[in-house]
Scaffold this motif. Sequence first.
Motif, PDB file in Angstrom:
ATOM      1  N   GLU A   1      -6.449  -1.177   6.033  1.00 58.41           N
ATOM      2  CA  GLU A   1      -5.085  -1.699   6.191  1.00 58.41           C
ATOM      3  C   GLU A   1      -5.060  -3.002   7.001  1.00 58.41           C
ATOM      4  O   GLU A   1      -4.337  -3.931   6.672  1.00 58.41           O
ATOM      5  CB  GLU A   1      -4.177  -0.654   6.859  1.00 58.41           C
TER       6      GLU A   1
ATOM      7  N   ASN B   1      -6.876  -5.863   5.088  1.00 59.01           N
ATOM      8  CA  ASN B   1      -6.059  -6.217   3.921  1.00 59.01           C
ATOM      9  C   ASN B   1      -4.779  -6.937   4.348  1.00 59.01           C
ATOM     10  O   ASN B   1      -4.367  -7.911   3.725  1.00 59.01           O
ATOM     11  CB  ASN B   1      -5.723  -4.941   3.139  1.00 59.01           C
TER      12      ASN B   1
ATOM     13  N   HIS C   1      -5.681  -4.415  -1.863  1.00 59.74           N
ATOM     14  CA  HIS C   1      -6.510  -3.260  -1.495  1.00 59.74           C
ATOM     15  C   HIS C   1      -7.689  -3.083  -2.444  1.00 59.74           C
ATOM     16  O   HIS C   1      -8.620  -2.334  -2.138  1.00 59.74           O
ATOM     17  CB  HIS C   1      -5.659  -1.990  -1.497  1.00 59.74           C
TER      18      HIS C   1
ATOM     19  N   TYR D   1      -1.909  -1.784  10.797  1.00 58.64           N
ATOM     20  CA  TYR D   1      -1.702  -2.953   9.934  1.00 58.64           C
ATOM     21  C   TYR D   1      -1.545  -4.229  10.767  1.00 58.64           C
ATOM     22  O   TYR D   1      -2.359  -5.131  10.708  1.00 58.64           O
ATOM     23  CB  TYR D   1      -0.436  -2.780   9.082  1.00 58.64           C
TER      24      TYR D   1
ATOM     25  N   GLU E   1      -2.315   2.040  -3.336  1.00 52.98           N
ATOM     26  CA  GLU E   1      -3.384   1.335  -4.031  1.00 52.98           C
ATOM     27  C   GLU E   1      -4.425   2.272  -4.626  1.00 52.98           C
ATOM     28  O   GLU E   1      -4.736   3.299  -4.024  1.00 52.98           O
ATOM     29  CB  GLU E   1      -4.062   0.392  -3.053  1.00 52.98           C
TER      30      GLU E   1
ATOM     31  N   HIS F   1      -0.064  -6.886  -1.179  1.00 51.86           N
ATOM     32  CA  HIS F   1      -0.777  -5.926  -0.325  1.00 51.86           C
ATOM     33  C   HIS F   1      -1.562  -4.906  -1.152  1.00 51.86           C
ATOM     34  O   HIS F   1      -2.756  -4.697  -0.929  1.00 51.86           O
ATOM     35  CB  HIS F   1       0.229  -5.217   0.588  1.00 51.86           C
ATOM     36  N   GLU F   2      -0.890  -4.297  -2.113  1.00 52.15           N
ATOM     37  CA  GLU F   2      -1.547  -3.205  -2.861  1.00 52.15           C
ATOM     38  C   GLU F   2      -2.619  -3.733  -3.815  1.00 52.15           C
ATOM     39  O   GLU F   2      -3.671  -3.117  -3.969  1.00 52.15           O
ATOM     40  CB  GLU F   2      -0.519  -2.343  -3.595  1.00 52.15           C
TER      41      GLU F   2
HETATM   42 ZN   LIG Z   1      -2.218  -0.652   2.604  1.00 53.52          ZN
END
Ligand SMILES: [Zn+2]
Length: 829
Positions: free
Chosen positions: A457, A460, A438, A512, A403, A434-435
């Motif tokens: 992480e 997110n 970010h 995560y 990201e 996900h990205e």
């Molecule tokens: Zn990530």
Amino acid sequence: MNSPFALRFACSIVLAWLISQPALGQPFPNRKYGQEDKFRQLEEILPTPNSYRAANGEPGPDYWQQRVDYTIDVRLDESQNQIHGSETIRYRNQSPHALRYLWIQLDPNLFASDSDANRLRSGRIGFGNRATMSEIDSILERQSFDGRCVIESVTDAQANRLETFTVDTMMRIDLPEPLLSGQEFSMKIKWSYRINDSKYIGGRTGFEMFEKDGNAIYEIAQWFPRLAAFTDVTGWQHKQYLGQGEFTLEFGDYLVRITAPADHIVAATGELQNPNEVLTDEQRKRLEQARTADKPVWIVTPEEAKENEKEKTEQTKTWIFRAEAVRDFAFATSRKFIWDAQGHRVNDNQVIAMSYYPNEGEPLWSKYSTHAIIHTLNVYSRYTFDYPYPVAISVNGPVGGMEYPMICFNGPRPREDGTYSSATKYDLITVIIHEVGHNYFPMIVNSDERQWSWMDEGLNTFLQYLAEQEWEQDYPSQRGEPELIVPYMQSTNQVPIMTNSESIMQFGPNAYSKPATALNILRETILGRELFDFAFKEYARRWKFKRPMPADFFRTMEDATARDLDWFWRGWFYTTDHCDIALDKIDGYMVDRRTPDEIAADEKNKKEAQLPTLSKKRNKELVKRADQFPELKDFYNQYDPRAVTDEQRAAYQKSLEQMTEHEKELLANTDRFYRLQFRNVGGLVMPIIVLLTHEDGSTKEIRIPAEAWRVDATVCDTLVITAEPIVKFELDPYRETADINRDNNHFPPVLEPTRFQLFKSQRRGSEDNPMSRAKRAQEAKEAKEAKEPSKEPSKEVTDKQPQAPDQGGLGAKKKQEKKKKKRQLSPGV
Ligand SMILES: [Zn+2]
């Protein structure tokens, strides 16, 4: 003798339930023996609040952060795979301190063969005594490749040389005189470096060469000398870049001029400033149409991209991008790029979502990428703040998932034949969510990634789970559901979430999954959605474009919910305790209103129902002396101590008559009283959720807050009162606490079979899949039909087959399908 008639509770009807679950180990320890207080306040661990960071978790009245603006000229030398750059950095010291030097991050130094990262690399090769060729290739390449940042000059604005000193990935610039609070300093840096070939050295940046057509995709990040962060918490955050811990950066404005081969398409952080110079009329027209389209529109079509791949040019073009209030800048460039775009409104902000990918990404990318970007902006904005930037971009290339502000790099692709497994499809949607997500954490809520991976992480991944679940029914989320974290919580080689990024074991689960799951549990089980969402949004609002630390998050979540969550942060973030609560023992009671005769009869029956002891049974046959000499027997040989006397009957009657009306009502009570006793096996204190099943099959749920463990964290109990008998008790019935052992969750006991998964390790996207099997079947059928033509040509299966775009010589049918697809994608083109 006690009056047997007084109102009392006795174990009568529920005697059979007085069986305990098998208790393990010793009697429960108590505080005297040094039991840990799981509810001890966190003040002793968290930093003392001050005027920069307040006790309620918001920025204090004197909060400050530095500001750094960049103007950068960068040239990609495609023949040498090199970056040449020169930049002007304007550093504004908004701290109360005078600075005698500045620290600059030179991240490409990670790729120097003698970097700390390379010297720290594990000596393990392969698995057992087997290693792949590409692994050895990669090891040897790292030995010889020198991707370090070659600094050509560092000067002030007047071109006076500045003294520097480089320490691995950090360079100190000594200032001619101290930079006082409120002052600004400008400097110029010229540099170059070799770009890593992702085939040998992967990472968050690099190029990917496509042998077939001799073209590359460049995804360029950590590419310019940039300021290390200077903060009220760490001073200079110049912990070296070792490869795992990401970046700690300052906000500022960027003007970047990227010079690339003229046939390249460039995607970058920020808004393109000179479309007239770099785009064709047709591309600009399509881009305009895309802004108001309700589906993605091609800016560069697959056919055009394929055409582009055929030859290279010596000419160059310079793409100019401007980005405001960003903490970083990345770009991607290639002549292989297909480009699609769709405008999208996030409340008052007009955004354009765009995707860049080679034909090798089709048909997945045109179908999902831009949709996934827009979906992410919608969901994340709802839980945090409106997406503030003008563009949001997803690029396919060598980087698996990474990201940057407004732009991210995502890896998944279908197989060469254009088919793909469901894993590849969901990997792609998941990684894009996900990205793109970010952008919120850490690109806008600017946490210190080098120190705390979970702050970006984990948060997110939590929102990613919410977005996935809004993509389609039963989306196969890999992270977020409590039961998915159980294997990790059971594992022994782990460290607390509050561990520096470089020291984390099991990075994915730790940084995560575990924090994402913890937040999901906090939302669903502990606070409830409404209260959690309010507080989470407040955290995002308070720290948007600022730099929060863990304490700011913990404190805000308590400040906005009226819940003391110190026990939760302590258990989930500061320890490796897991949840394993056992339903240890159940005692059942009801009001005893039997007459003395009924009590005597019950006791007699009970005694008679009992089997004799082994000795008694055998002794029965023995000849007894008292039988031989009857004169030895007397009154006591006849006397029954349990027999009820008239005196007792009269006393019972009298006590009934003396009762008040209220006492009579109590005596008439037929409720069941159950005392449930719980044992905390895992150490983590958590709420206790029990599902009760009555005799008639109806159920009732009870939820006890985690504070049940506040006095004794090892054992606690609760009283349940029901009108109907309960026949079944189940702890954590909705699997919401990540309880790692469910064998001790039931009464009566139920054994839940343990399952394990068998899997084959495979490169993502390469696995056989139902689509490719269907395609093979279709091809076989077509081959057969070619030999013996059938009267009824099949159409059903071919319509469903995505066409591999890289197969030469499109047939008429394929062309038709392409057109159809094009129409779907670009209503305006
Ligand atoms: Zn990530």
